[in-house]
Design an enzyme around this catalytic site. Structure first.
Site, PDB file in Angstrom:
ATOM      1  CB  ALA A 128      35.436  30.144 -12.320  1.00  0.00           C
ATOM      2  CB  THR A 186      40.008  32.920 -12.881  1.00  0.00           C
ATOM      3  OG1 THR A 186      40.275  34.376 -12.491  1.00  0.00           O
ATOM      4  CG2 THR A 186      38.949  32.281 -12.002  1.00  0.00           C
ATOM      5  N   GLY A 195      48.640  32.701  -2.374  1.00  0.00           N
ATOM      6  CA  GLY A 195      48.201  33.657  -2.505  1.00  0.00           C
ATOM      7  C   GLY A 195      47.721  34.419  -1.151  1.00  0.00           C
ATOM      8  CE  LYS A 255      36.373  38.430 -11.659  1.00  0.00           C
ATOM      9  NZ  LYS A 255      37.311  37.406 -11.055  1.00  0.00           N
ATOM     10  CG  HIS A 272      32.885  40.357 -10.242  1.00  0.00           C
ATOM     11  ND1 HIS A 272      32.138  39.550 -11.434  1.00  0.00           N
ATOM     12  CD2 HIS A 272      33.001  39.277  -9.243  1.00  0.00           C
ATOM     13  CE1 HIS A 272      31.912  38.334 -11.245  1.00  0.00           C
ATOM     14  NE2 HIS A 272      32.545  38.139 -10.015  1.00  0.00           N
TER      15      HIS A 272
END
Length: 258
Positions: A118, A95, A8, A153, A149
């Site tokens: 998480a 997640t 990532g 997200k 958030h």
């Protein structure tokens, strides 16, 4: 020197881990994973620190002492299998995993130590320790959880909120009612023991989780507020350090820091 591989690398969390790891005197960055369609030279030019890149999971784990994974469920599954095959510990913060994905993680943990969270904030890890104490001492109080958030997200409620809710439910005696997601039109009155969970998506909020405990006469709010993704990156790197030398198994962040 801890030799670290990273997935990532073009994402928000991957970049935060990369930047922090590059400045850590005890960490050597060995490889980063990118999608096959990406040009490694183009990606490398955009990264905050130098890093060898590959699109092959088997190459990612070569020469690494630990893999830190903040990616996509499909990538996490492949990385977990490769790490288990190579005997390399895995730190995963991905997640949105399905039951099948989680089963792959559990199989990997039979062969190597895996820490899965998480949320890699050390403050959240301590919250998992604190909340059962509060709930046990206030067994009749209503409990609601609100998470906020940024607008981008995708998963809601957040993985962190779900993990906190599981911690709250586990601390409830007798056995609690199921989680209640939001309270829209037609929602039945609150039942004793249930935990409500609510998601807010707006602006650029990095992450904020509030647990509300209340009676008719008083209330307590416990809030954890992340102001920078560096908090997650610091926790992930600390988990990587503490995972080395541990026996195979699935660990939580609180297992390592509390």
């Amino acid at each position: 020197m801890l030799r670290l591989a990273l997935t990532g690398v073009t994402g928000r969390m991957g970049r935060a881990v990369l930047e922090l790891a590059a400045s850590a005197p005890d960490i050597q960055l060995v490889c980063g994973l990118i999608r096959p369609a990406r040009d490694p030279h183009e990606v490398a030019a955009q990264l905050p620190a130098p890093l060898a890149l590959t699109s092959r999971v088997a190459e990612l784990v070569q020469g690494a002492d630990v893999v830190v994974d903040f990616s996509h469920p499909a990538v996490t599954v492949a990385v977990a299998e490769a790490a288990a095959h190579a005997g390399i510990p895995l730190v995963s913060g991905t997640t949105g995993l399905s039951e099948h994905d989680q089963a792959v993680i559990l199989r990997a943990a039979q062969h190597v130590p895996v820490v899965q969270a998480a949320n890699f904030s050390l403050g959240i890890a301590l919250l998992h320790w604190l909340l059962p104490e509060l709930v046990a001492r206030l067994p009749t109080w209503d409990v609601e959880l609100i998470e906020r958030h940024h607008r981008h997200k995708r998963d809601a409620p957040s993985g962190t909120a779900l993990a906190l809710a599981r911690t709250l439910l586990a601390a409830r005696e007798p056995a609690p009612s199921p989680l209640v997601y939001g309270r829209g039109p037609g929602t039945a009155p609150r039942q004793p023991g249930e935990v409500g969970i609510h998601a807010v998506r707006a602006g650029g909020e990095v992450g904020r989780h509030t647990v509300l405990l209340a009676t008719d006469d008083e209330a307590i709010e416990v809030t954890h507020w992340v102001q920078s993704r560096r908090a997650y990156a610091q926790g992930a790197l600390e988990a990587a350090r503490r995972l080395i030398g541990r026996p195979p198994g699935l660990y939580s962040l609180q297992d390592l820091v509390t």
